[in-house]
Design a protein around this motif. Structure first.
Motif, PDB file in Angstrom:
ATOM      1  N   LYS A  34      -2.550  -3.772  -1.535  1.00  0.00           N
ATOM      2  CA  LYS A  34      -1.195  -3.650  -2.097  1.00  0.00           C
ATOM      3  C   LYS A  34      -1.064  -2.333  -2.878  1.00  0.00           C
ATOM      4  CE  LYS A  34       2.867  -5.452  -2.942  1.00  0.00           C
ATOM      5  NZ  LYS A  34       3.887  -5.382  -1.915  1.00  0.00           N
ATOM      6  N   LEU A  35      -2.112  -1.984  -3.612  1.00  0.00           N
ATOM      7  CA  LEU A  35      -2.101  -0.732  -4.361  1.00  0.00           C
ATOM      8  C   LEU A  35      -2.004   0.459  -3.405  1.00  0.00           C
ATOM      9  CD1 LEU A  35      -2.233  -0.012  -7.401  1.00  0.00           C
ATOM     10  CD2 LEU A  35      -4.630   0.515  -7.049  1.00  0.00           C
ATOM     11  N   LYS A  36      -2.696   0.364  -2.270  1.00  0.00           N
ATOM     12  CA  LYS A  36      -2.623   1.422  -1.247  1.00  0.00           C
ATOM     13  C   LYS A  36      -1.213   1.541  -0.676  1.00  0.00           C
ATOM     14  CE  LYS A  36      -7.462   1.280   0.100  1.00  0.00           C
ATOM     15  NZ  LYS A  36      -8.448   0.894   1.111  1.00  0.00           N
ATOM     16  N   GLN A  37      -0.495   0.431  -0.601  1.00  0.00           N
ATOM     17  CA  GLN A  37       0.897   0.477  -0.133  1.00  0.00           C
ATOM     18  C   GLN A  37       1.771   1.274  -1.107  1.00  0.00           C
ATOM     19  OE1 GLN A  37       2.240  -3.551   0.534  1.00  0.00           O
ATOM     20  NE2 GLN A  37       0.813  -3.878   2.229  1.00  0.00           N
ATOM     21  N   TYR A  38       1.544   1.062  -2.403  1.00  0.00           N
ATOM     22  CA  TYR A  38       2.273   1.833  -3.411  1.00  0.00           C
ATOM     23  C   TYR A  38       1.952   3.326  -3.251  1.00  0.00           C
ATOM     24  CZ  TYR A  38       4.014  -2.059  -6.282  1.00  0.00           C
ATOM     25  OH  TYR A  38       4.690  -3.155  -6.749  1.00  0.00           O
ATOM     26  N   ILE A  39       0.673   3.619  -3.025  1.00  0.00           N
ATOM     27  CA  ILE A  39       0.247   5.010  -2.866  1.00  0.00           C
ATOM     28  C   ILE A  39       0.914   5.637  -1.643  1.00  0.00           C
ATOM     29  CG2 ILE A  39      -1.739   6.468  -2.263  1.00  0.00           C
ATOM     30  CD1 ILE A  39      -3.406   4.696  -4.205  1.00  0.00           C
ATOM     31  N   GLN A  40       0.939   4.915  -0.541  1.00  0.00           N
ATOM     32  CA  GLN A  40       1.579   5.442   0.672  1.00  0.00           C
ATOM     33  C   GLN A  40       3.062   5.726   0.437  1.00  0.00           C
ATOM     34  OE1 GLN A  40       0.559   2.371   3.529  1.00  0.00           O
ATOM     35  NE2 GLN A  40      -1.081   3.613   4.420  1.00  0.00           N
TER      36      GLN A  40
END
Length: 190
Positions: A34-40
């Motif tokens: 989920k954190l990677k989704q924010y980063i993307q």
């Protein structure tokens, strides 16, 4: 997703982040994907905007997210760019915030002494220009000192931060500093 929607979505990010009591209360994530989704989303927005205000905000956010995810070099690189923007604008508030964030990224990258230089720089700017973030500077400097096993100096920073936070009346910040003081108390009892 546009910038306004992204900013609004960040209100839920604290649900993914916790303070690791086994690792000097470092911020970690309970949901990497989920954190990677924010980063993307943030990376996409950064590429698509030419508005300096938005770039600064997104870069600061990305620095924090990369740090929490454990990608400290990416965090350092983007926060150095962010600091350059703040310094060029002679915006002391932003410069203070950037120095705190960069100090944290350096600490997470196990470069504690360099991190302390940034915390001290933020402290200097806070005392000279704007004390709004002084409690943050003291809190983060204290956590860095704690990791260097300078417990007495760390405790002094936390106590000063607590006074400022109690004056501000922000319960979440007070709780965060109290957690750090309790961590020190437990260390002393061992």
């Amino acid at each position: 997703m546009n910038f306004a929607d992204f900013k609004k979505s960040l209100s839920k990010i604290n649900e993914l982040i916790y303070f690791d009591r086994e690792h000097f209360l470092r911020e970690k994530t309970s949901n990497s994907s989920k954190l990677k989704q924010y980063i993307q989303s943030a990376e996409g927005l950064l590429k698509s905007t030419n508005i300096l205000e938005e770039k600064y905000f997104i870069m600061g956010t990305l620095g924090n997210l990369y740090r929490i995810l454990g990608e400290t070099q990416k965090a350092i690189n983007i926060l150095e760019r962010c600091l350059k923007i703040a310094s060029t604008e002679l915006n002391f508030k932003r410069e203070i915030v950037c120095k705190i964030r960069l100090g944290e990224a350096l600490k997470y990258n196990n470069n504690h002494l360099k991190a302390l230089e940034f915390f001290d720089g933020a402290l200097e700017l806070s005392l000279a220009h704007d004390s709004l973030y002084l409690d943050y500077v003291l809190q983060h400097k204290g956590k860095c000192l704690l990791e260097l096993n300078k417990v007495i100096e760390a405790e002094k920073c936390f106590k000063e931060a607590l006074k400022l936070r109690e004056y501000k009346g922000n319960e979440e910040l007070i709780k965060s500093t109290q957690l750090a003081l309790d961590f020190i108390k437990n260390l002393k009892e061992k």
